[in-house]
Design a protein around this motif. Structure first.
Motif, PDB file in Angstrom:
ATOM      1  N   GLY A   1     -25.320  10.491  51.850  1.00 48.78           N
ATOM      2  CA  GLY A   1     -26.385  11.493  51.760  1.00 48.78           C
ATOM      3  C   GLY A   1     -25.919  12.878  51.396  1.00 48.78           C
ATOM      4  N   CYS A   2     -24.632  13.080  51.101  1.00 50.21           N
ATOM      5  CA  CYS A   2     -24.155  14.426  50.768  1.00 50.21           C
ATOM      6  C   CYS A   2     -24.337  14.756  49.302  1.00 50.21           C
ATOM      7  CB  CYS A   2     -22.693  14.585  51.189  1.00 50.21           C
ATOM      8  SG  CYS A   2     -21.563  13.568  50.208  1.00 50.21           S
ATOM      9  N   GLY A   3     -24.712  13.785  48.443  1.00 52.34           N
ATOM     10  CA  GLY A   3     -24.983  14.074  47.047  1.00 52.34           C
ATOM     11  C   GLY A   3     -23.969  13.545  46.073  1.00 52.34           C
ATOM     12  N   LYS A   4     -23.103  12.580  46.478  1.00 51.08           N
ATOM     13  CA  LYS A   4     -22.103  12.033  45.545  1.00 51.08           C
ATOM     14  C   LYS A   4     -22.791  11.317  44.388  1.00 51.08           C
ATOM     15  CE  LYS A   4     -20.131   9.437  48.600  1.00 51.08           C
ATOM     16  NZ  LYS A   4     -21.118   9.710  49.666  1.00 51.08           N
ATOM     17  N   SER A   5     -23.778  10.496  44.719  1.00 54.52           N
ATOM     18  CA  SER A   5     -24.497   9.780  43.654  1.00 54.52           C
ATOM     19  C   SER A   5     -25.244  10.743  42.746  1.00 54.52           C
ATOM     20  CB  SER A   5     -25.471   8.770  44.269  1.00 54.52           C
ATOM     21  OG  SER A   5     -24.775   7.817  45.049  1.00 54.52           O
ATOM     22  N   ASN A   6     -25.679  11.869  43.298  1.00 53.71           N
ATOM     23  CA  ASN A   6     -26.385  12.847  42.477  1.00 53.71           C
ATOM     24  C   ASN A   6     -25.491  13.421  41.383  1.00 53.71           C
ATOM     25  OD1 ASN A   6     -28.611  12.425  44.053  1.00 53.71           O
ATOM     26  ND2 ASN A   6     -28.339  14.274  45.301  1.00 53.71           N
ATOM     27  N   VAL A   7     -24.166  13.507  41.653  1.00 56.32           N
ATOM     28  CA  VAL A   7     -23.237  13.994  40.639  1.00 56.32           C
ATOM     29  C   VAL A   7     -23.199  13.027  39.460  1.00 56.32           C
ATOM     30  CG1 VAL A   7     -20.848  14.590  40.149  1.00 56.32           C
ATOM     31  CG2 VAL A   7     -21.868  15.270  42.332  1.00 56.32           C
ATOM     32  N   VAL A   8     -23.087  11.717  39.775  1.00 57.00           N
ATOM     33  CA  VAL A   8     -23.060  10.707  38.717  1.00 57.00           C
ATOM     34  C   VAL A   8     -24.386  10.698  37.962  1.00 57.00           C
ATOM     35  CG1 VAL A   8     -22.726   8.254  38.233  1.00 57.00           C
ATOM     36  CG2 VAL A   8     -21.429   9.359  40.061  1.00 57.00           C
ATOM     37  N   GLU A   9     -25.500  10.823  38.720  1.00 56.03           N
ATOM     38  CA  GLU A   9     -26.801  10.834  38.060  1.00 56.03           C
ATOM     39  C   GLU A   9     -26.977  12.071  37.185  1.00 56.03           C
ATOM     40  OE1 GLU A   9     -29.637  10.450  41.155  1.00 56.03           O
ATOM     41  OE2 GLU A   9     -29.189   8.339  41.563  1.00 56.03           O
ATOM     42  N   ALA A  10     -26.374  13.196  37.594  1.00 53.68           N
ATOM     43  CA  ALA A  10     -26.440  14.395  36.767  1.00 53.68           C
ATOM     44  C   ALA A  10     -25.731  14.173  35.438  1.00 53.68           C
ATOM     45  CB  ALA A  10     -25.829  15.578  37.512  1.00 53.68           C
ATOM     46  N   ILE A  11     -24.595  13.450  35.474  1.00 52.69           N
ATOM     47  CA  ILE A  11     -23.873  13.148  34.225  1.00 52.69           C
ATOM     48  C   ILE A  11     -24.725  12.251  33.329  1.00 52.69           C
ATOM     49  CG2 ILE A  11     -21.846  12.022  33.261  1.00 52.69           C
ATOM     50  CD1 ILE A  11     -20.307  12.890  35.760  1.00 52.69           C
TER      51      ILE A  11
END
Length: 378
Positions: free
Chosen positions: A50-60
């Protein structure tokens, strides 16, 4: 702790495309602008769930042009914009920039570093920029084609994607393998060329229809040209006949005009005499109007005098009526005074009569008293 690891080195056949930096602002959980550098080697992002690791990949994936909202665990593309918390207000836009090293000229541009930027506003408007210059999504897709960085390419692997690739249909595995082999670009070009050929064939069919229609119009216009020429010939003949008819009418009317001209001159003389008589009659009428005006003025003055006399008579009649009313009132007052005098005299005589009667009674009483005394003495 659940680590999420991705490689910043993307192989492109025998050469390498390296990601150098990622800037995120307003994308999902990133309310503030953050910059993630990718140094040479492997870069790992580690953190709790829930800290946003997947959000980094999704941003790419998002900045590379992904258009499916479900890829970002959202129902709408506007859901990727930071929605706000109790402490922070929601943002109106989301922006992600990805910097790619291009020293080996893997990308078909003349820049050593290429920055891809994507913006999305809550109104639904979106912008794509290439080195801060506005461009189209198609331009970015063509730029990244055959590099492994395109939409749905194999270079960005999210959690669980390996299992999905193994269990996917043959068409999806084939697409990934073709992207890795570098033939996607040619298939895309082939598909684009085929579409253009089909559009060209449709245009040719349409052109044939247009040519047939134009031929029909040319035939129709040819017939119209023949009609126009015939019309011109008939128009010239009609103009000549109109000129001849005009000449004939001119001479005919001129012959008829001579006696009419004499009659017109006589009528002119008669009209002048009539105008002279009319002028004299007009002068007499004007004099009569002046006399009538004087008479009307005198009559108005006499009427004013008559009105004044009538007003005087009415005033005297009103005075006479007032005098008569005062006279009648005086007579009524005199009659009332006479009646009151008679009543007063009558009232005055009544006490005198009673006094005389009382005197007679007193004397009779004295006589009776004397008689009574005499009787008592005897």
């Amino acid at each position: 702790m659940s680590p999420s690891v991705h490689s910043s080195i993307v192989p492109c056949r025998s050469r390498i495309v390296r990601l150098t930096q990622l800037e995120i602002f307003g994308f999902k959980s990133f309310a503030q602008k953050i910059v993630i550098p990718f140094d040479p080697g492997i870069t790992s992002i580690v953190g709790p769930n829930g800290c946003g690791k997947s959000n980094v990949v999704e941003a790419i994936r998002w900045v590379l042009g992904e258009q499916r909202a479900g890829t970002f665990r959202s129902s709408r593309m506007e859901d990727v914009i930071f929605a706000g918390t109790r402490q922070r207000k929601a943002l109106g836009m989301s922006e992600v920039s990805l910097t790619i090293e291009n020293y080996e000229n893997v990308l078909p541009v003349e820049f050593n570093e290429v920055m891809l930027t994507r913006r999305l506003f809550r109104s639904g408007e979106s912008d794509y920029l290439l080195n801060k210059i506005p461009c189209r999504l198609l331009d970015i897709s063509n730029l990244l084609m055959d590099t492994g960085l395109g939409q749905g390419a194999y270079s960005v692997m999210e959690q669980g994607m390996v299992d999905e690739i193994i269990s996917e249909k043959t068409e999806n595995r084939r697409r990934i393998l073709e992207e890795a082999a570098g033939i996607t670009k040619y298939k895309t070009r082939r598909r684009s060329t085929w579409n253009r050929l089909e559009a060209t064939q449709a245009d040719l069919t349409r052109i044939e229809d247009i040519i047939a229609e134009v031929k029909r119009q040319v035939d129709y216009l040819g017939r119209q040209v023949g009609r126009a020429r015939r019309y011109q010939e008939l128009k010239q003949e009609l103009d000549q006949l109109d000129v001849l008819l005009g000449r004939h009418r001119f001479f005919t009317f001129n012959a008829q005009l001579n006696p009419l001209q004499s009659e017109f001159e006589e009528l002119g003389k008669v009209a002048e005499e009539g105008y002279t008589r009319f002028t004299s009659r007009e002068a007499e009428l004007e004099k009569a109007r002046l006399v009538l005006t004087d008479a009307e003025r005198a009559m108005q003055e006499a009427g004013i005098q008559l009105n004044r006399q009538v007003e005087t008579i009415h005033e005297k009649e009103r005075t006479l009526v007032a005098i008569r009313e005062r006279r009648e009132a005086s007579e009524q007052i005199l009659e009332r005074a006479a009646r009151e005098r008679a009543d007063y005299i009558a009232q005055r005589e009544t006490p005198q009569q009673q006094r005389r009667e009382n005197v007679h009674r007193v004397e009779a009483t004295r006589v009776e008293l004397a008689t009574t005394e005499d009787n008592l003495q005897t």
